[in-house]
Design a protein around this motif. Structure first.
Motif, PDB file in Angstrom:
ATOM      1  N   GLY A   6       0.667  -1.134   0.057  1.00 44.12           N
ATOM      2  CA  GLY A   6       0.129   0.025   0.064  1.00 44.12           C
ATOM      3  C   GLY A   6       0.800   1.342   0.079  1.00 44.12           C
ATOM      4  O   GLY A   6       0.357   2.279   0.315  1.00 44.12           O
ATOM      5  N   PHE A   7       2.243   1.172  -0.379  1.00 44.71           N
ATOM      6  CA  PHE A   7       2.722   2.490  -0.254  1.00 44.71           C
ATOM      7  C   PHE A   7       3.029   2.884  -1.708  1.00 44.71           C
ATOM      8  O   PHE A   7       2.926   2.004  -2.768  1.00 44.71           O
ATOM      9  CB  PHE A   7       4.384   2.111   0.473  1.00 44.71           C
ATOM     10  N   HIS A   8       3.600   3.995  -1.898  1.00 42.34           N
ATOM     11  CA  HIS A   8       3.496   4.630  -3.368  1.00 42.34           C
ATOM     12  C   HIS A   8       4.898   4.991  -3.396  1.00 42.34           C
ATOM     13  O   HIS A   8       5.687   5.761  -2.716  1.00 42.34           O
ATOM     14  CB  HIS A   8       2.814   5.664  -3.552  1.00 42.34           C
ATOM     15  N   VAL A   9       5.736   4.582  -4.572  1.00 41.93           N
ATOM     16  CA  VAL A   9       7.147   4.577  -4.885  1.00 41.93           C
ATOM     17  C   VAL A   9       7.076   5.562  -6.064  1.00 41.93           C
ATOM     18  O   VAL A   9       6.539   5.566  -6.938  1.00 41.93           O
ATOM     19  CB  VAL A   9       7.839   3.307  -5.468  1.00 41.93           C
ATOM     20  N   GLU A  10       8.053   6.836  -5.679  1.00 44.85           N
ATOM     21  CA  GLU A  10       8.224   7.930  -6.626  1.00 44.85           C
ATOM     22  C   GLU A  10       9.176   7.508  -7.629  1.00 44.85           C
ATOM     23  O   GLU A  10       9.905   6.892  -7.221  1.00 44.85           O
ATOM     24  CB  GLU A  10       8.598   9.116  -5.908  1.00 44.85           C
TER      25      GLU A  10
END
Length: 68
Positions: free
Chosen positions: A64-68
């Protein structure tokens, strides 16, 4: 040992940082995981014979994390 740096949007406060570090350090092949609270920078040291960068990114996104 391969070094990898990514940025995770949510990794800017204590709880998500702890969750992210715990998640990563449980994975075979992840030797080290350090998160910079100021900007969400995640520095990793990996044993590429056990885990690939693409697997790390997929694991982070699935949590559920967002990688930039």
């Amino acid at each position: 040992m391969r070094k990898m740096t990514i940025f995770v949007t949510e990794a800017k406060s204590q709880r998500p940082i702890r969750e992210l570090e715990d998640l990563l350090l449980k994975e075979p092949g992840v030797e080290r995981a350090l998160v910079n609270v100021a900007d969400g920078e995640v520095k990793l040291e990996l044993d590429e014979t056990e885990i690939k960068e693409s697997q790390i990114i997929r694991l982070i996104k699935e949590a559920g994390f967002h990688v930039e």
